[in-house]
Design an enzyme around this catalytic site. Structure first.
Site, PDB file in Angstrom:
ATOM      1  N   ASP A 161       0.801  -1.329  -0.188  1.00  0.00           N
ATOM      2  CA  ASP A 161      -0.078   0.075  -0.015  1.00  0.00           C
ATOM      3  C   ASP A 161       0.905   1.126  -0.007  1.00  0.00           C
ATOM      4  O   ASP A 161       1.566   1.609   1.064  1.00  0.00           O
ATOM      5  CB  ASP A 161      -0.904  -0.097   1.090  1.00  0.00           C
ATOM      6  CG  ASP A 161      -1.683   1.075   1.437  1.00  0.00           C
ATOM      7  OD1 ASP A 161      -1.519   2.285   0.754  1.00  0.00           O
ATOM      8  OD2 ASP A 161      -2.924   1.115   2.168  1.00  0.00           O
ATOM      9  N   ARG A 219      -9.662   7.710  15.795  1.00  0.00           N
ATOM     10  CA  ARG A 219      -8.811   6.324  15.269  1.00  0.00           C
ATOM     11  C   ARG A 219      -8.568   5.477  16.429  1.00  0.00           C
ATOM     12  O   ARG A 219      -7.882   5.338  17.000  1.00  0.00           O
ATOM     13  CB  ARG A 219      -7.634   6.839  14.481  1.00  0.00           C
ATOM     14  CG  ARG A 219      -7.703   7.192  13.070  1.00  0.00           C
ATOM     15  CD  ARG A 219      -8.477   6.079  12.421  1.00  0.00           C
ATOM     16  NE  ARG A 219      -8.583   6.539  10.789  1.00  0.00           N
ATOM     17  CZ  ARG A 219      -9.680   6.086  10.200  1.00  0.00           C
ATOM     18  NH1 ARG A 219     -10.861   5.738  10.683  1.00  0.00           N
ATOM     19  NH2 ARG A 219      -9.630   6.219   8.940  1.00  0.00           N
ATOM     20  N   PHE A 246     -17.189   3.981  11.704  1.00  0.00           N
ATOM     21  CA  PHE A 246     -17.077   5.156  11.748  1.00  0.00           C
ATOM     22  C   PHE A 246     -17.169   6.525  10.946  1.00  0.00           C
ATOM     23  O   PHE A 246     -17.402   7.521  11.547  1.00  0.00           O
ATOM     24  CB  PHE A 246     -15.356   5.269  11.748  1.00  0.00           C
ATOM     25  CG  PHE A 246     -14.702   5.031  10.890  1.00  0.00           C
ATOM     26  CD1 PHE A 246     -14.419   3.585  10.253  1.00  0.00           C
ATOM     27  CD2 PHE A 246     -14.134   5.754   9.997  1.00  0.00           C
ATOM     28  CE1 PHE A 246     -13.640   3.487   9.115  1.00  0.00           C
ATOM     29  CE2 PHE A 246     -13.396   5.706   8.685  1.00  0.00           C
ATOM     30  CZ  PHE A 246     -13.376   4.483   8.314  1.00  0.00           C
TER      31      PHE A 246
HETATM   32  C1  LIG Z   1      -3.088   3.798   4.183  1.00  0.00           C
HETATM   33  C2  LIG Z   1      -4.277   3.819   3.237  1.00  0.00           C
HETATM   34  N1  LIG Z   1      -4.823   2.950   2.364  1.00  0.00           N
HETATM   35  C3  LIG Z   1      -5.859   2.984   1.431  1.00  0.00           C
HETATM   36  C4  LIG Z   1      -6.778   3.957   1.635  1.00  0.00           C
HETATM   37  C5  LIG Z   1      -8.005   4.069   0.673  1.00  0.00           C
HETATM   38  O1  LIG Z   1      -7.933   5.041  -0.185  1.00  0.00           O
HETATM   39  P1  LIG Z   1      -9.200   5.854  -0.532  1.00  0.00           P
HETATM   40  O2  LIG Z   1      -9.682   6.714   0.524  1.00  0.00           O
HETATM   41  O3  LIG Z   1      -8.788   6.637  -1.518  1.00  0.00           O
HETATM   42  O4  LIG Z   1     -10.269   5.230  -0.988  1.00  0.00           O
HETATM   43  C6  LIG Z   1      -6.312   5.211   2.542  1.00  0.00           C
HETATM   44  C7  LIG Z   1      -7.098   6.255   2.736  1.00  0.00           C
HETATM   45  O5  LIG Z   1      -7.481   6.928   3.542  1.00  0.00           O
HETATM   46  C8  LIG Z   1      -5.384   4.962   3.205  1.00  0.00           C
HETATM   47  O6  LIG Z   1      -4.979   5.921   4.303  1.00  0.00           O
END
Ligand SMILES: Cc1ncc(COP(=O)(O)O)c(C=O)c1O
Length: 465
Positions: free
Chosen positions: A222, A389, A456
């Site tokens: 990611d 969070r 949330f």
């Molecule tokens: C670490 C991480 N992965 C994936 C996502 C998902 O992305 P999106 O909000 O563009 O769908 C986010 C979004 O907040 C994120 O912070």
């Protein structure tokens, strides 16, 4: 880490000047009380017009550069084969080195597709702490997420430089228990959002790769905030002090089999995402599912102009002056709060300052949602919007239906990129310090409505006192 003198500024400034401004509105306390009640004490449910300084998220809230705005005019809105898709693909190849790209409307579109392609029911996916949407898509595909992050990540006071790292002993244990047949890939995030925006070292990525190779398991990334991660590597990891951020970014990507990306963070746009892949078969499968869920695989739910802005933003994201100002602004706010005695997650992360609600409001038990309440109180104080969070974000265990109980109960003050000034940060710090001063009188919340998925975003609460 830098000096702890209150609100100390180093001799750098934001590498941009302001060409257009968006006016924001101050509200009265009475207006905010009304707005928060209407929103069910959920900051996601507030109207933006009722917010003065919006630190809900850094996702899609960035200010684009003049070049990106100009790029919008180059949008090729053809249904198929848009020129902007090829610009995006080129940017991904140049900066990250992955040969194949599947655009998606945002990060979770990419998470959905990669989960459907790689996961089969009964699989487990080890990763360095869950992220809400990532884990949900892994579960919806029939998988189960297993956390293998280092223990330090769960301790807000531990100042280790790479609290996003994978614990290799835990990872090997999962590999030994389930074997390659039931582990489609390791899910590695850089930086780790839920741990407080904490980075992963290149040495750790290298070691995870070696372990994956030993067991024949894939490694997917990611890379939503990879530029910020690379900036921390440069500051903290031995041997990288003189390495360009671009080189560090590339080194991390080169160790992985593919990645998903929310362009709404690092890439300085308001919408967009993609999958970046090496395996031709995974690419074929992913681009086929793209047609089902997102749109043709040369637009993936995006306008051509959005792909153009993202391709420009990708190149801007690895500019070191930009990263210094971006991460520096987060640190500035974090140190102002820390120096005022407010409990924050240390070290300060890349995209947000995380308040430790468990220590801020020790009188509120976790099942009365202390972080959710604290986010509401900060809004009431000065119209500053943050987000929970903690136990609300962690949701329920998919099998038992019980609350997941994360060890971290946090409020996230998240900084949009290139949007706010140092004066805004001072106002935020003063607002949080004002709540800190009256913390003893703050009580918890009861949940009055709970949606099925990702609660949330839409849950509602009532104050207990
Ligand atoms: C670490 C991480 N992965 C994936 C996502 C998902 O992305 P999106 O909000 O563009 O769908 C986010 C979004 O907040 C994120 O912070």
């Amino acid at each position: 880490m830098s000096e702890s003198a209150p609100v100390r500024r180093h001799s750098w400034a934001e590498p941009y000047k302001i060409k257009a401004v968006e006016r924001i509105r101050r509200t009265t306390r009475a207006e905010r009380e009304e707005a928060l009640a209407q929103a069910g004490w959920n900051t996601f449910q507030l109207r933006s017009r009722d917010v003065f300084i919006d630190l809900l998220t850094d996702s899609g809230t960035n200010a684009m550069s003049a070049e990106q705005w100009a790029g919008l005019m180059l949008g090729d809105e053809a249904y198929a084969g848009s020129e902007n898709f090829f610009h995006l693909k080129q940017a991904v190849q140049d900066v990250y080195g992955y040969p194949f790209v599947v655009p998606t409307h945002q990060g979770r579109g990419a998470e959905h597709i990669i989960s459907q392609v790689l996961i089969k029911p009964g699989d487990v996916i080890p990763g360095n702490m869950y992220f809400t949407t990532t884990r949900l898509h892994q579960e919806l595909a029939g998988g189960r997420f297993i956390d293998v992050i280092v223990d330090e990540a769960h301790d807000p006071l531990d100042e280790s430089p790479f609290k996003g790292n994978v614990d290799l002993v835990k990872l090997r244990r999962v590999f030994d228990e389930y074997g390659a047949d039931r582990i489609p890939y390791v899910s590695l995030a850089v930086t780790v959002n839920m741990a407080g925006g904490q980075p992963v070292s290149v040495a750790n990525v290298r070691a995870v790769r070696a372990l994956c190779d030993e067991y024949g398991i894939k490694l997917y990334l990611d890379k939503t905030r990879i530029a910020e991660n690379a900036w921390f590597v440069r500051q903290r990891e031995a041997g990288y002090q003189d390495a360009p951020v671009r080189q560090i970014v590339r080194e991390i990507c080169d160790l992985t089999d593919g990645a998903w990306f929310s362009g709404k963070k690092d890439a300085l746009v308001n919408i967009g995402g993609y999958l970046a892949l090496r395996d031709p078969q995974v690419f074929e499968d992913a681009r086929n599912l793209c047609v089902v869920y997102e749109g043709l695989d040369t637009y993936g739910g995006l306008a051509g102009r959005d792909m153009e802005a993202m391709s420009i933003g990708i190149r801007e994201s690895v500019d070191e002056d930009h990263l210094q100002a971006r991460v520096g602004q987060v640190e500035y706010l974090g140190h102002a709060l820390r120096d005022g005695g407010v409990p924050v997650v240390l070290p300060i992360g890349g995209h947000a300052v995380f308040l430790d609600a468990a220590r801020f409001l020790p009188q509120v038990p976790q099942e009365q949602f202390p972080a959710q309440r604290l986010a509401g109180e900060i809004y009431l104080e000065a119209g500053v919007r943050s987000m929970e969070r903690g136990i609300v974000s962690a949701g329920r265990n998919a099998e038992t239906g019980e609350h997941n109980r994360p060890r971290l109960e946090l409020v996230r003050l998240t900084l949009p990129r290139r949007v706010y000034t140092q004066a805004h940060m001072d106002v935020v710090a003063e607002a949080v310090l004002a709540v800190w001063d009256r913390r003893a009188a703050v009580r918890g919340l009861a949940m009055s409505f709970e949606p099925k998925h990702l609660r949330f975003f839409q849950a509602r609460f009532t104050p207990l006192a």
